[in-house]
Design an enzyme around this catalytic site. Structure first.
Site: not given
Ligand code: AMP
Length: 396
Positions: A39, A200, A353, A376
């Site tokens: 950074r 999610k 990230g 974000g």
């Molecule tokens: P995000 O912060 O929403 O981008 O999500 C990232 C997280 O999603 C990571 O920690 C992954 O381990 C999780 N993730 C991705 N695929 C899956 C899955 N099939 N089941 C559970 N967690 C998941």
């Protein structure tokens, strides 16, 4: 007003002027050692340019969450030291943010000099975007430069508030973010393919909605895919799923159909009995997982399907991993996709990230057009939202 067309430091006269520059020096620390200086090194082009052009440069940033109180655990002292090293000149650090020490140091600046204010979050007024605090900060300078994309989605005093009192433009980091991401959103070279993953759906509803207006193909992988599968009545076993988002998933599928967007979901899924690194991977068709297993990654057929879509794309946006990439056995989908994006000729934009970390881990940064520096902030940008730290900058 456009979010994508803002004046930068190239568009203004800075010689002899006091310029307040909001940087993102929120670096990881181990004691007083900065464990990743990225950074800081990334901020140098903007800082050096202003110094070379004879500006009197006053840098500011936040670091961590000191909760509005002076707490030297969150001092920017390690940053001042590293900056001095990298710039080859002493960068004095004020002992306060808007106090007597900061004022005395600022008064001593000559053309081409640089200094750093203490952590702006030592004042609770910072995160409240308190107008009096913003005005006081602004009183240090004649021009405001925002170059902290990672906090541009926050309406804080040093990111947004100061722009009410000073002519405000962006530095080179924000300029690159809005030029490349803004270009993709406003005038993409087609085919435009977006790939979204991560845990999610609820985190990315806004992004999916906005991108469905713009892309030719929308690919969904990662944990969020199972909500779309359950919404279509498929067996998803013990996979993560947001049951309160099933209607929404159906609406999004319908919107894609109505818009003629090619909506790609996994066709096969690598599953495991438990959420653990050493659980044995077993592949199932995505519409019929085993009832006692959970989806952990995209399968081989899906990897081919998704990579083919990427191969033909001229613009690619990627945010979120295709599986549980923290576990090597379930990181194959994410790695394969990262490599396909790097190999493609498309303008490639990676945000978030985990996706950015995957690009870095596999040494692919040089092959990506733009890895966004703000998780974000880049999501909100892709949602088409107005970011407070950018909205207040002068239009071109
Ligand atoms: P995000 O912060 O929403 O981008 O999500 C990232 C997280 O999603 C990571 O920690 C992954 O381990 C999780 N993730 C991705 N695929 C899956 C899955 N099939 N089941 C559970 N967690 C998941």
């Amino acid at each position: 007003m456009s979010m994508y067309n803002k004046k930068s430091i190239d568009d203004i006269e800075v010689k002899g002027k006091k310029v307040l520059v909001r940087c993102d020096f929120n670096v990881p620390l181990d004691g007083e050692t900065i464990t990743d200086t990225k950074r800081i090194t990334e901020a140098l082009p903007t800082i050096k340019n202003l110094m070379e052009r004879g500006a009197r440069v006053i840098l500011c940033s936040h670091m961590g969450r000191p909760k509005g109180e002076f707490n030297m655990k969150y001092s920017l002292a390690p940053v001042a030291k590293k900056l001095s090293e990298l710039l080859g000149v002493e960068v004095p650090l004020a002992r306060d943010v808007i106090g007597d020490d900061a004022k005395a140091l600022a008064a001593k600046l000559s053309d081409g000099d640089v200094m750093l204010l203490e952590n702006v979050r030592f004042h609770k007024e910072e995160e409240k975007n308190d107008p009096a605090f913003a005005k006081e900060l602004a009183s240090f300078a004649e021009i405001f430069v925002n170059d902290a994309f990672g906090t541009a989605h926050r309406a804080h005093a040093s990111t947004a508030g100061v722009a009410d009192y000073l002519p405000a433009v962006c530095g080179y980091l924000i300029q690159k973010e809005i030029r490349i991401m803004g270009g993709a959103l406003s005038n993409p070279v087609r085919p435009f393919v977006a790939i979204l993953g991560g845990a999610k759906v609820s985190d990315k509803i806004g992004v999916i909605n906005n991108l469905l207006e713009k892309v030719d193909t929308l690919i969904i992988g990662g944990g969020m895919a199972y909500t779309f599968f359950k919404a279509q009545g498929y067996e998803i076993g013990t996979s993560i799923c947001e049951d309160d988002k099933l209607d929404l998933a159906r609406e999004l599928l319908e919107k894609a159909r109505a818009k003629g967007v090619n909506f790609l979901l996994p066709v096969d899924t690598v599953c495991a009995k438990e959420f653990s690194a050493d659980s044995t991977p077993v592949t199932f068709p995505s519409n019929a997982l085993s009832a006692d297993m959970m989806g952990m990654d995209i399968g081989e057929k899906t990897r081919v399907l998704f990579c083919d879509a990427v191969k033909n794309a001229k613009t690619v946006v990627w945010n979120g991993p295709m599986g549980v990439c923290e576990f090597a056995a379930f990181a194959v989908g994410t790695e394969t996709l990262a490599k396909a994006i790097a190999a493609s000729e498309a303008t490639s934009i990676v945000g978030g990230g985990d996706s950015a970390a995957a690009i870095e881990k596999f040494g692919l940064s040089g092959e990506i057009t733009h890895v966004s520096t703000g998780g974000g902030a880049s999501l909100e940008f892709l949602e088409g939202l107005e970011l407070p730290g950018i909205a207040g900058l002068q239009d071109q």
